[in-house]
Design a protein around this motif. Structure first.
Motif, PDB file in Angstrom:
ATOM      1  N   PHE A  70       7.572  14.972 -14.966  1.00  0.00           N
ATOM      2  CA  PHE A  70       8.488  14.184 -14.133  1.00  0.00           C
ATOM      3  C   PHE A  70       9.302  13.159 -14.907  1.00  0.00           C
ATOM      4  CE2 PHE A  70       4.673  15.209 -11.570  1.00  0.00           C
ATOM      5  CZ  PHE A  70       5.262  16.138 -10.728  1.00  0.00           C
ATOM      6  N   GLY A  71       9.122  13.079 -16.198  1.00  0.00           N
ATOM      7  CA  GLY A  71       9.942  12.178 -16.991  1.00  0.00           C
ATOM      8  C   GLY A  71       9.316  10.806 -17.202  1.00  0.00           C
ATOM      9  N   ASP A  72       9.901  10.071 -18.136  1.00  0.00           N
ATOM     10  CA  ASP A  72       9.356   8.774 -18.537  1.00  0.00           C
ATOM     11  C   ASP A  72       9.532   7.707 -17.455  1.00  0.00           C
ATOM     12  OD1 ASP A  72       8.240   7.188 -20.886  1.00  0.00           O
ATOM     13  OD2 ASP A  72      10.008   6.007 -20.383  1.00  0.00           O
ATOM     14  N   THR A  73      10.632   7.758 -16.714  1.00  0.00           N
ATOM     15  CA  THR A  73      10.901   6.738 -15.698  1.00  0.00           C
ATOM     16  C   THR A  73       9.871   6.777 -14.581  1.00  0.00           C
ATOM     17  OG1 THR A  73      13.280   6.816 -16.151  1.00  0.00           O
ATOM     18  CG2 THR A  73      12.587   5.851 -14.053  1.00  0.00           C
ATOM     19  N   LEU A  74       9.597   7.971 -14.071  1.00  0.00           N
ATOM     20  CA  LEU A  74       8.588   8.094 -13.018  1.00  0.00           C
ATOM     21  C   LEU A  74       7.198   7.753 -13.527  1.00  0.00           C
ATOM     22  CD1 LEU A  74       9.484  11.195 -10.806  1.00  0.00           C
ATOM     23  CD2 LEU A  74       9.228   8.811 -10.108  1.00  0.00           C
ATOM     24  N   CYS A  75       6.956   7.977 -14.801  1.00  0.00           N
ATOM     25  CA  CYS A  75       5.679   7.589 -15.397  1.00  0.00           C
ATOM     26  C   CYS A  75       5.511   6.079 -15.307  1.00  0.00           C
ATOM     27  CB  CYS A  75       5.608   8.063 -16.844  1.00  0.00           C
ATOM     28  SG  CYS A  75       4.113   7.557 -17.735  1.00  0.00           S
ATOM     29  N   LYS A  76       6.554   5.346 -15.644  1.00  0.00           N
ATOM     30  CA  LYS A  76       6.503   3.887 -15.585  1.00  0.00           C
ATOM     31  C   LYS A  76       6.386   3.388 -14.145  1.00  0.00           C
ATOM     32  CE  LYS A  76       9.280   3.194 -19.783  1.00  0.00           C
ATOM     33  NZ  LYS A  76       8.238   2.524 -20.576  1.00  0.00           N
ATOM     34  N   ILE A  77       7.155   4.010 -13.240  1.00  0.00           N
ATOM     35  CA  ILE A  77       7.115   3.600 -11.837  1.00  0.00           C
ATOM     36  C   ILE A  77       5.736   3.849 -11.241  1.00  0.00           C
ATOM     37  CG2 ILE A  77       8.014   4.128  -9.534  1.00  0.00           C
ATOM     38  CD1 ILE A  77      10.705   4.689 -10.825  1.00  0.00           C
ATOM     39  N   SER A  78       5.174   4.993 -11.549  1.00  0.00           N
ATOM     40  CA  SER A  78       3.859   5.339 -11.016  1.00  0.00           C
ATOM     41  C   SER A  78       2.782   4.395 -11.526  1.00  0.00           C
ATOM     42  CB  SER A  78       3.521   6.789 -11.384  1.00  0.00           C
ATOM     43  OG  SER A  78       2.315   7.187 -10.792  1.00  0.00           O
ATOM     44  N   GLY A  79       2.883   4.022 -12.816  1.00  0.00           N
ATOM     45  CA  GLY A  79       1.920   3.071 -13.364  1.00  0.00           C
ATOM     46  C   GLY A  79       2.080   1.690 -12.762  1.00  0.00           C
ATOM     47  N   GLY A  80       3.329   1.249 -12.585  1.00  0.00           N
ATOM     48  CA  GLY A  80       3.571  -0.061 -11.999  1.00  0.00           C
ATOM     49  C   GLY A  80       3.170  -0.134 -10.544  1.00  0.00           C
TER      50      GLY A  80
ATOM     51  N   ASP B 222       0.827  -1.210   0.000  1.00  0.00           N
ATOM     52  CA  ASP B 222       0.000   0.000   0.000  1.00  0.00           C
ATOM     53  C   ASP B 222       0.860   1.258   0.000  1.00  0.00           C
ATOM     54  OD1 ASP B 222      -2.376  -1.409  -0.033  1.00  0.00           O
ATOM     55  OD2 ASP B 222      -2.549  -1.487   2.142  1.00  0.00           O
ATOM     56  N   LEU B 223       1.935   1.245   0.788  1.00  0.00           N
ATOM     57  CA  LEU B 223       2.783   2.440   0.873  1.00  0.00           C
ATOM     58  C   LEU B 223       3.515   2.720  -0.431  1.00  0.00           C
ATOM     59  CD1 LEU B 223       4.336   2.382   4.465  1.00  0.00           C
ATOM     60  CD2 LEU B 223       2.741   4.040   3.501  1.00  0.00           C
ATOM     61  N   VAL B 224       3.915   1.672  -1.145  1.00  0.00           N
ATOM     62  CA  VAL B 224       4.555   1.868  -2.448  1.00  0.00           C
ATOM     63  C   VAL B 224       3.643   2.677  -3.359  1.00  0.00           C
ATOM     64  CG1 VAL B 224       5.309   0.695  -4.560  1.00  0.00           C
ATOM     65  CG2 VAL B 224       6.033  -0.174  -2.331  1.00  0.00           C
ATOM     66  N   PHE B 225       2.365   2.351  -3.336  1.00  0.00           N
ATOM     67  CA  PHE B 225       1.397   3.071  -4.158  1.00  0.00           C
ATOM     68  C   PHE B 225       1.148   4.472  -3.622  1.00  0.00           C
ATOM     69  CE2 PHE B 225      -3.231   3.974  -4.791  1.00  0.00           C
ATOM     70  CZ  PHE B 225      -3.134   4.361  -6.115  1.00  0.00           C
ATOM     71  N   VAL B 226       1.015   4.604  -2.301  1.00  0.00           N
ATOM     72  CA  VAL B 226       0.706   5.901  -1.690  1.00  0.00           C
ATOM     73  C   VAL B 226       1.790   6.926  -2.002  1.00  0.00           C
ATOM     74  CG1 VAL B 226       0.519   7.095   0.531  1.00  0.00           C
ATOM     75  CG2 VAL B 226      -0.783   4.997   0.129  1.00  0.00           C
ATOM     76  N   PHE B 227       3.055   6.502  -2.013  1.00  0.00           N
ATOM     77  CA  PHE B 227       4.152   7.441  -2.253  1.00  0.00           C
ATOM     78  C   PHE B 227       4.169   7.974  -3.688  1.00  0.00           C
ATOM     79  CE2 PHE B 227       6.621   5.283   1.353  1.00  0.00           C
ATOM     80  CZ  PHE B 227       6.192   6.256   2.254  1.00  0.00           C
ATOM     81  N   THR B 228       3.479   7.316  -4.609  1.00  0.00           N
ATOM     82  CA  THR B 228       3.418   7.818  -5.987  1.00  0.00           C
ATOM     83  C   THR B 228       2.214   8.736  -6.216  1.00  0.00           C
ATOM     84  OG1 THR B 228       2.088   5.946  -6.818  1.00  0.00           O
ATOM     85  CG2 THR B 228       4.495   5.687  -6.798  1.00  0.00           C
ATOM     86  N   LEU B 229       1.308   8.811  -5.257  1.00  0.00           N
ATOM     87  CA  LEU B 229       0.088   9.596  -5.463  1.00  0.00           C
ATOM     88  C   LEU B 229       0.329  11.091  -5.654  1.00  0.00           C
ATOM     89  CD1 LEU B 229      -2.492   7.860  -3.079  1.00  0.00           C
ATOM     90  CD2 LEU B 229      -2.368   7.782  -5.575  1.00  0.00           C
ATOM     91  N   PRO B 230       1.297  11.729  -4.984  1.00  0.00           N
ATOM     92  CA  PRO B 230       1.509  13.161  -5.251  1.00  0.00           C
ATOM     93  C   PRO B 230       1.797  13.461  -6.721  1.00  0.00           C
ATOM     94  CG  PRO B 230       2.626  12.534  -3.228  1.00  0.00           C
ATOM     95  CD  PRO B 230       2.123  11.266  -3.851  1.00  0.00           C
ATOM     96  N   PHE B 231       2.520  12.573  -7.402  1.00  0.00           N
ATOM     97  CA  PHE B 231       2.791  12.779  -8.825  1.00  0.00           C
ATOM     98  C   PHE B 231       1.498  12.679  -9.640  1.00  0.00           C
ATOM     99  CE2 PHE B 231       6.596  10.816  -6.951  1.00  0.00           C
ATOM    100  CZ  PHE B 231       7.516  11.824  -7.192  1.00  0.00           C
ATOM    101  N   LYS B 232       0.649  11.725  -9.272  1.00  0.00           N
ATOM    102  CA  LYS B 232      -0.628  11.569  -9.976  1.00  0.00           C
ATOM    103  C   LYS B 232      -1.536  12.766  -9.726  1.00  0.00           C
ATOM    104  CE  LYS B 232      -0.570   6.505  -9.559  1.00  0.00           C
ATOM    105  NZ  LYS B 232      -0.695   6.137 -10.978  1.00  0.00           N
TER     106      LYS B 232
END
Length: 353
Positions: free
Chosen positions: A89-99, A68-78
């Motif tokens: 934020f670049g292509d890498t963070l896009c992939k990380i946020s989606g994953g 859950d925390l892995v997902f929560v930490f990406t929410l500010p970018f979303k």
């Protein structure tokens, strides 16, 4: 899954407008970030610092909170992206946020299933499962689950990249029809079966067998308090699956069928594109609901919220969480063996759970 957000028109002549999703995502992600961060950080604190005697159930819960925390930490970018409709934020963070979304959704389902199976074994087969229910095997299972969800996330985010236009950069959208038909539809179906349908069937089967066990006379003669807790646990588990995961995965499957032209209907596509943002938002809140599972599944978790006495929690673990191995709880096994012998059946006391 965030990387499969319904952003493409699919059939361009349908003229469907789903731009309402940006404001909806912004609000929901903001609420989920605050609640998910607080509840899951508090849960990890309890698991790591307050509960000193850990068993396989605690290990599953800890991994669920980490997912859950892995997902929560990406929410500010979303949140930034959906408010500004621009991804800087670049292509890498896009992939990380989606994953991270895939890791959370399907990781939650798989770890909840592990908790359900563990409780099923503790109640229905308390002695036969002693050699299975231990921290070593639980750790192996957790490792396999992480490999599955990370592999599934990577397979999807491989196709998720930023798309630049004259005015903005987008993320989580822009999959071509060819990509859907060649790769994403197959990946989606595989994830649906392994990450959703199989866990759902296992949860339903385990819940039904636990309920059947609780109705037996040898179980009914025990105190009703723990039985009520077991029933609440079953209700919470099934509620999270039915409310959070069933609508989302059902709509995702329908959309995949639309994209590969198995379903060719503007009405179906319109329905999918309207329902998908709503069901995705509901699924997002699972990261806030999971701590409720911890509360109803582990009595030691409840105690840790009201007392700081580790000894009381340790004693409660021995009584409530069930035996981890025959070496760790000899006194508990002796008492339960007496109960089983007196009843003449292979039946576990509720105090074991």
């Amino acid at each position: 899954m965030a990387s499969l957000v319904l952003n493409e028109t699919g059939m361009e002549n349908c003229g469907i407008d789903d731009s309402f999703k940006y404001n909806l995502y912004g609000v929901v992600y903001s609420v989920a970030f605050v609640l998910g961060l607080v509840t899951n950080c508090a849960s990890l604190f309890v698991f790591c610092c307050r509960i000193k005697m850990r068993n396989e159930t605690t290990l599953f819960m800890t991994n669920l909170a980490l997912s859950d925390l892995v997902f929560v930490f990406t929410l500010p970018f979303k949140i930034f992206y959906n408010v500004n409709r621009h991804w800087p934020f670049g292509d890498t963070l896009c992939k990380i946020s989606g994953g991270a979304f895939i890791t959370n959704i399907y990781g939650s389902m798989l770890f909840l299933t592990c908790i359900s199976v563990d409780r099923f074994l503790a109640i229905v087969y308390p002695f036969r499962s002693l050699s299975i229910r231990n921290r070593r095997n639980a750790g192996i299972v957790c490792g396999i689950i992480w490999l599955l969800i990370l592999g599934g996330g990577m397979s999807v985010t491989f196709f998720s990249s930023t798309n630049q236009s004259k005015t903005s950069t987008t993320c989580f959208e822009g999959f071509s029809k060819k990509t859907w038909k060649t790769y994403l539809s197959k990946i989606t179906i595989f994830i649906e079966v392994v990450g959703f349908l199989i866990p759902l069937m296992i949860n339903l089967a385990c819940s039904s067998m636990v309920l059947r066990t609780l109705r037996r006379p040898a179980t009914l003669c025990q105190t009703g308090t723990n039985k009520e807790r077991v029933l609440r646990m079953i209700v919470v588990h099934l509620a999270i699956f039915i409310v959070c995961f069933v609508p989302y995965n059902s709509v995702l499957f329908i959309y995949a069928m639309v994209r590969i032209k198995a379903l060719m209907s503007c009405w179906v596509e319109r329905l999918a594109r309207i329902l998908y943002p709503i069901t995705l938002c509901i699924a997002t809140f699972n990261c806030c609901f999971d701590p409720v599972v911890y509360y109803f599944t582990s009595e030691s978790f409840q105690k840790s919220l009201t007392t700081g006495k580790c000894q009381a929690m340790q004693e409660n673990m021995l009584q409530s969480e069930g035996p981890v191995s025959s070496k760790e709880n000899p006194d508990t096994h002796t008492a339960e063996l007496h109960i089983l012998t007196s009843n003449g059946k292979d039946q576990a006391s509720e105090t074991q759970f």
